[in-house]
Design an enzyme around this catalytic site. Structure first.
Site, PDB file in Angstrom:
ATOM      1  N   ARG A 179       0.810  -1.220   0.000  1.00  0.00           N
ATOM      2  CA  ARG A 179       0.000   0.000   0.000  1.00  0.00           C
ATOM      3  C   ARG A 179       0.848   1.277   0.000  1.00  0.00           C
ATOM      4  O   ARG A 179       0.457   2.299  -0.569  1.00  0.00           O
ATOM      5  CB  ARG A 179      -0.946  -0.030   1.212  1.00  0.00           C
ATOM      6  CG  ARG A 179      -1.957   1.109   1.242  1.00  0.00           C
ATOM      7  CD  ARG A 179      -3.041   0.833   2.272  1.00  0.00           C
ATOM      8  NE  ARG A 179      -3.698   2.021   2.752  1.00  0.00           N
ATOM      9  CZ  ARG A 179      -4.832   2.506   2.244  1.00  0.00           C
ATOM     10  NH1 ARG A 179      -5.417   1.899   1.236  1.00  0.00           N
ATOM     11  NH2 ARG A 179      -5.367   3.590   2.742  1.00  0.00           N
TER      12      ARG A 179
ATOM     13  N   ILE B 220      -7.558   7.674  -1.465  1.00  0.00           N
ATOM     14  CA  ILE B 220      -7.632   6.206  -1.476  1.00  0.00           C
ATOM     15  C   ILE B 220      -8.457   5.848  -0.254  1.00  0.00           C
ATOM     16  O   ILE B 220      -8.203   6.355   0.845  1.00  0.00           O
ATOM     17  CB  ILE B 220      -6.281   5.486  -1.229  1.00  0.00           C
ATOM     18  CG1 ILE B 220      -5.126   6.150  -1.932  1.00  0.00           C
ATOM     19  CG2 ILE B 220      -6.385   4.013  -1.565  1.00  0.00           C
ATOM     20  CD1 ILE B 220      -3.836   5.286  -1.863  1.00  0.00           C
ATOM     21  N   SER B 221      -9.406   4.951  -0.407  1.00  0.00           N
ATOM     22  CA  SER B 221     -10.250   4.527   0.709  1.00  0.00           C
ATOM     23  C   SER B 221      -9.413   3.859   1.792  1.00  0.00           C
ATOM     24  O   SER B 221      -8.324   3.359   1.523  1.00  0.00           O
ATOM     25  CB  SER B 221     -11.280   3.504   0.237  1.00  0.00           C
ATOM     26  OG  SER B 221     -12.064   4.041  -0.783  1.00  0.00           O
ATOM     27  N   GLN B 222      -9.971   3.821   2.989  1.00  0.00           N
ATOM     28  CA  GLN B 222      -9.281   3.106   4.071  1.00  0.00           C
ATOM     29  C   GLN B 222      -9.220   1.626   3.703  1.00  0.00           C
ATOM     30  O   GLN B 222     -10.098   1.115   3.006  1.00  0.00           O
ATOM     31  CB  GLN B 222     -10.018   3.323   5.389  1.00  0.00           C
ATOM     32  CG  GLN B 222     -11.385   2.678   5.430  1.00  0.00           C
ATOM     33  CD  GLN B 222     -12.119   2.942   6.732  1.00  0.00           C
ATOM     34  OE1 GLN B 222     -13.039   3.742   6.785  1.00  0.00           O
ATOM     35  NE2 GLN B 222     -11.669   2.277   7.775  1.00  0.00           N
TER      36      GLN B 222
ATOM     37  N   PHE C  76     -17.630   8.651   0.125  1.00  0.00           N
ATOM     38  CA  PHE C  76     -16.705   8.635  -1.020  1.00  0.00           C
ATOM     39  C   PHE C  76     -16.678   9.984  -1.721  1.00  0.00           C
ATOM     40  O   PHE C  76     -17.644  10.744  -1.646  1.00  0.00           O
ATOM     41  CB  PHE C  76     -17.149   7.580  -2.041  1.00  0.00           C
ATOM     42  CG  PHE C  76     -16.584   6.202  -1.786  1.00  0.00           C
ATOM     43  CD1 PHE C  76     -17.087   5.410  -0.783  1.00  0.00           C
ATOM     44  CD2 PHE C  76     -15.545   5.700  -2.560  1.00  0.00           C
ATOM     45  CE1 PHE C  76     -16.572   4.134  -0.541  1.00  0.00           C
ATOM     46  CE2 PHE C  76     -15.017   4.434  -2.336  1.00  0.00           C
ATOM     47  CZ  PHE C  76     -15.530   3.658  -1.333  1.00  0.00           C
TER      48      PHE C  76
END
Ligand code: SAH
Length: 207
Positions: A26, A53-55, A196
């Site tokens: 990541r 970037i999402s968790q 989002f």
């Protein structure tokens, strides 16, 4: 270790998804996140062009809900850093990912190539229209919030195909929704609440 434990504790159980999350570095996708340890914290991270970037939990959750099989061709809408595409590429035969910002698409292409993830194709354009030249797709994942279900994407699913997307008002409560196409009908399941960045029409005018 802690990274996978957190995902498991929050309910991610699919071994193939956990393996993919473990395999993809990541920190290579999160500028500024490397070194600080932030890349592996369970939180969303800023990337270029004002996107995020999402968790990790949300990435793993959406991936698990998509039920990807090794022979699948997957479309991702909203390449961003390329991280979610990288995770999908470990599970599917082929991933096509579309991004409206050229800067993000080019950055993602470089990162994916450097890691040798050569079953991902990054396309620049408006993902609301899907990628008709590569359709149909067994699975579609949208990683920006749609206010209504984009019909072009439903049209580009195979019969029996599955789409996972955040659905809801841009400034309000959104939910992850799973749509399963069966002939002319589409079954809808509402899953967890999320936040989002918006899915916006057209290719970005700025870089
Ligand atoms: N999946 C990404 C994070 C996505 S953030 C990752 O793993 O890093 C949402 C992305 O969707 C942003 O990069 C944004 O530019 C893109 N996006 C928004 N609307 C879009 C559209 N209509 N077509 C393609 N990409 C879009």
């Amino acid at each position: 270790m802690q990274f996978l434990l957190t995902l498991r504790r929050r309910g991610i159980a699919d071994q193939a998804v956990l393996r993919a999350m473990d395999e993809v570095p990541r920190e290579r996708f999160a500028p500024g996140g490397s070194g600080s340890g932030l890349a592996y914290a369970d939180q969303a991270l800023p990337i270029e062009c004002g996107q995020t970037i999402s968790q990790p939990y949300v990435v793993a959750y959406m991936t698990e809900q998509l039920r990807v099989l090794p022979h699948h061709t997957v479309l991702e809408v909203g390449t961003g850093s390329g991280y979610q595409a990288a995770v999908l590429s470990r599970l599917a035969r082929e991933v096509v990912s579309i991004e409206r910002y050229r800067t993000l698409a080019e950055g993602a292409r470089k990162r994916l190539a450097a890691l040798g993830y050569d079953n991902v194709e990054v396309v620049i354009g408006d993902g609301l229209a899907g990628v008709p030249s590569r359709a149909p797709f067994d699975r579609i994942m949208v990683t920006a919030a749609a206010e209504t279900v984009p019909q072009a994407l439903v049209d580009q699913l195979t019969d029996g195909g599955v789409m996972v997307l955040p659905l809801g008002p841009h400034a309000g409560a959104q939910r992850i929704v799973r749509l399963t196409k069966a002939g002319d009908s589409v079954e809808r399941e509402d899953l967890i609440g999320v936040r989002f960045v918006p899915l916006l029409p057209g290719q970005a005018r700025e870089l």
